[in-house]
Structure formats: structure tokens, C-alpha cells
Design a protein around this motif. Sequence first.
Motif, PDB file in Angstrom:
ATOM      1  N   LYS A 131       0.824  -1.207   0.000  1.00 44.10           N
ATOM      2  CA  LYS A 131       0.000   0.000   0.000  1.00 44.10           C
ATOM      3  C   LYS A 131       0.860   1.261   0.000  1.00 44.10           C
ATOM      4  O   LYS A 131       1.714   1.439   0.865  1.00 44.10           O
ATOM      5  CB  LYS A 131      -0.902   0.001   1.233  1.00 44.10           C
ATOM      6  N   PRO A 132       0.637   2.175  -0.955  1.00 42.83           N
ATOM      7  CA  PRO A 132       1.422   3.417  -0.990  1.00 42.83           C
ATOM      8  C   PRO A 132       0.954   4.410   0.061  1.00 42.83           C
ATOM      9  O   PRO A 132      -0.175   4.338   0.561  1.00 42.83           O
ATOM     10  CB  PRO A 132       1.174   3.944  -2.401  1.00 42.83           C
ATOM     11  N   LEU A 133       1.843   5.359   0.380  1.00 42.71           N
ATOM     12  CA  LEU A 133       1.478   6.445   1.283  1.00 42.71           C
ATOM     13  C   LEU A 133       0.535   7.431   0.589  1.00 42.71           C
ATOM     14  O   LEU A 133      -0.382   7.975   1.206  1.00 42.71           O
ATOM     15  CB  LEU A 133       2.744   7.188   1.738  1.00 42.71           C
ATOM     16  N   ASN A 134       0.812   7.655  -0.677  1.00 47.92           N
ATOM     17  CA  ASN A 134      -0.038   8.513  -1.490  1.00 47.92           C
ATOM     18  C   ASN A 134       0.167   8.130  -2.949  1.00 47.92           C
ATOM     19  O   ASN A 134       1.185   7.532  -3.300  1.00 47.92           O
ATOM     20  CB  ASN A 134       0.277   9.994  -1.274  1.00 47.92           C
ATOM     21  N   TRP A 135      -0.790   8.475  -3.801  1.00 47.11           N
ATOM     22  CA  TRP A 135      -0.704   8.051  -5.199  1.00 47.11           C
ATOM     23  C   TRP A 135      -1.618   8.902  -6.065  1.00 47.11           C
ATOM     24  O   TRP A 135      -2.485   9.612  -5.566  1.00 47.11           O
ATOM     25  CB  TRP A 135      -1.084   6.577  -5.339  1.00 47.11           C
ATOM     26  N   MET A 136      -1.417   8.788  -7.353  1.00 48.67           N
ATOM     27  CA  MET A 136      -2.283   9.437  -8.341  1.00 48.67           C
ATOM     28  C   MET A 136      -2.558   8.416  -9.432  1.00 48.67           C
ATOM     29  O   MET A 136      -1.630   7.915 -10.077  1.00 48.67           O
ATOM     30  CB  MET A 136      -1.628  10.683  -8.926  1.00 48.67           C
ATOM     31  N   SER A 137      -3.823   8.100  -9.623  1.00 48.56           N
ATOM     32  CA  SER A 137      -4.198   7.098 -10.614  1.00 48.56           C
ATOM     33  C   SER A 137      -4.202   7.702 -12.014  1.00 48.56           C
ATOM     34  O   SER A 137      -4.428   8.898 -12.178  1.00 48.56           O
ATOM     35  CB  SER A 137      -5.578   6.529 -10.293  1.00 48.56           C
ATOM     36  N   PRO A 138      -3.957   6.886 -13.046  1.00 49.55           N
ATOM     37  CA  PRO A 138      -3.995   7.399 -14.415  1.00 49.55           C
ATOM     38  C   PRO A 138      -5.429   7.693 -14.841  1.00 49.55           C
ATOM     39  O   PRO A 138      -6.368   7.136 -14.266  1.00 49.55           O
ATOM     40  CB  PRO A 138      -3.395   6.239 -15.219  1.00 49.55           C
ATOM     41  N   PRO A 139      -5.600   8.576 -15.850  1.00 47.53           N
ATOM     42  CA  PRO A 139      -4.535   9.304 -16.553  1.00 47.53           C
ATOM     43  C   PRO A 139      -4.105  10.541 -15.772  1.00 47.53           C
ATOM     44  O   PRO A 139      -4.936  11.214 -15.163  1.00 47.53           O
ATOM     45  CB  PRO A 139      -5.204   9.701 -17.868  1.00 47.53           C
ATOM     46  N   CYS A 140      -2.822  10.805 -15.769  1.00 43.75           N
ATOM     47  CA  CYS A 140      -2.317  12.010 -15.120  1.00 43.75           C
ATOM     48  C   CYS A 140      -1.023  12.439 -15.826  1.00 43.75           C
ATOM     49  O   CYS A 140      -0.436  11.670 -16.588  1.00 43.75           O
ATOM     50  CB  CYS A 140      -2.082  11.782 -13.624  1.00 43.75           C
ATOM     51  N   THR A 141      -0.606  13.662 -15.563  1.00 45.70           N
ATOM     52  CA  THR A 141       0.614  14.189 -16.169  1.00 45.70           C
ATOM     53  C   THR A 141       1.629  14.485 -15.082  1.00 45.70           C
ATOM     54  O   THR A 141       1.267  14.837 -13.950  1.00 45.70           O
ATOM     55  CB  THR A 141       0.321  15.480 -16.963  1.00 45.70           C
ATOM     56  N   VAL A 142       2.911  14.350 -15.432  1.00 44.83           N
ATOM     57  CA  VAL A 142       3.987  14.627 -14.493  1.00 44.83           C
ATOM     58  C   VAL A 142       4.839  15.759 -15.060  1.00 44.83           C
ATOM     59  O   VAL A 142       5.402  15.641 -16.149  1.00 44.83           O
ATOM     60  CB  VAL A 142       4.868  13.383 -14.252  1.00 44.83           C
ATOM     61  N   LYS A 143       4.905  16.849 -14.322  1.00 45.00           N
ATOM     62  CA  LYS A 143       5.732  17.980 -14.727  1.00 45.00           C
ATOM     63  C   LYS A 143       6.913  18.077 -13.766  1.00 45.00           C
ATOM     64  O   LYS A 143       6.732  18.216 -12.560  1.00 45.00           O
ATOM     65  CB  LYS A 143       4.923  19.281 -14.713  1.00 45.00           C
ATOM     66  N   GLU A 144       8.134  18.001 -14.308  1.00 42.04           N
ATOM     67  CA  GLU A 144       9.338  18.079 -13.489  1.00 42.04           C
ATOM     68  C   GLU A 144       9.959  19.467 -13.621  1.00 42.04           C
ATOM     69  O   GLU A 144      10.145  19.975 -14.731  1.00 42.04           O
ATOM     70  CB  GLU A 144      10.351  17.008 -13.912  1.00 42.04           C
ATOM     71  N   SER A 145      10.285  20.060 -12.488  1.00 40.81           N
ATOM     72  CA  SER A 145      10.928  21.375 -12.483  1.00 40.81           C
ATOM     73  C   SER A 145      12.061  21.375 -11.463  1.00 40.81           C
ATOM     74  O   SER A 145      12.135  20.507 -10.596  1.00 40.81           O
ATOM     75  CB  SER A 145       9.910  22.476 -12.162  1.00 40.81           C
TER      76      SER A 145
END
Length: 223
Positions: A45-59
Motif C-alpha cells: 500500500k502506498p502512502l499517497n498516489w495518483m491514478s492514471p490518466p495524469c501528467t507529471v511535470k518536473e521542475s
Amino acid sequence: MRLVIARCSVDYAGRLTAHLPLAPRLILVKADGSVSVHADDRAYKPLNWMSPPCTVKESEEDTGPVWTVQNKAGEKLIITMEEILHDSSHELGSDPGLIKDGVEAHLQELLADRMETLGDGWTLIRREYPTAIGPVDILCRDEAGATVAVEIKRRGEIDGVEQLTRYLDLLNRDPHLAPVKGVFAAQEIKPQARVLASDRGIGCVTLDYDSLRGIEDDKLRLF
């Protein structure tokens, strides 16, 4: 799949807010687009998550890398990394899925090859007999020549009896097959399912997987 181990904090902003303070964590980014944050406990079990579809922006911020993960509903998972300890990507390819020993298809195959275990003189008509609402696991004839529909499950529950009832209703409309009796076969049959089957005139058979494979006694128990 991308695996990142980092000292990070995590903030969730959506229908509610949540905060994970700075700590070493595993971040998984899967090919389906999901992102999950794990600690070194809690099993899967994760601590937190985001189910698809989603986008990842790296900065890149003064404090270090920041990932902003956002789904279609506008919810955000913001992962602020102080230090990246590991970052690797792996191509896993298509997964063949879990193959269980003794699944329904194998039980069906074994029973079809050994129809005599249901009774002397029982013969196979066809496996996966097609109907308008799905295939019947086994269609066969008993020692008297009557048509019998057999539904096979690993664990026999009420839903399986209901499924066989629907098949029987349809098969008994075919004058070339009617009357068609039913047999509910499973490695384990729940008491409620057994009572319902009996009430509807359906026989119940407890399957012994090892016996079907010829490892032990080759008789089934017919109740």
C-alpha cells in the motif's frame, strides 16, 4: 517503469489536503501513467498516489527537483525532493498475468477428460458450449442420456448458482436439448450456494483437484 528513491516531502491538493514530511521514500512511475509514493513498510500500500490518466511535470527549484503530478480532475500531488538517492528506468513489457494452479479452465479440462468421475456412462457433448449469454463450461449426457449442463468454479458461491440457472433457463428452450439438468461443481461450495442449488433442483459436486490429476483417489463426492 521508473524507480526513484529520494528524500522528499509530498503534498496532496484536491478534495482535501495532506502532507508527508521529509523522509526517504520510493516513488514509482508506471507505464500506465500512475505515480505512487511508498515507505519501507505497509506491504504493497502506498502512502499517497495518483491514478492514471495524469501528467507529471518536473521542475528544478532552489530546494531541488519538484514533481507536480496532476489528474484530469485537477487534483495535484507535489513531490519536493531534497536528495535523489537512486533513479532508474526499466522496460518490463507486457505481463502474461497470474497463472494459478487449479483454475477453472484447468478444472474444466480435467473433468471433461474424465467424465466417468461424475458417474458411470456419462459422456461429453462439448466444452465451452456456446449460448447467447456466454459459454456453458461443460455440456454432457448422464447414464440415462439426459442432457446436463455443468458449471465449474474454484469456489462455489451463490453467484455461480445464479449463473447456471440462467444457462439452464436458456438451454431448456432448445427442443433438441431439453430437458437439461444442472450440476454445480467446485473445489469448495459455500453452504448458502448449496441450499440455493438444491432448491432449484441443481446437483452439487465437490471437486478434488489432486484426484482429478490422478494423484489420489479418483472419485468425486456427489451430494
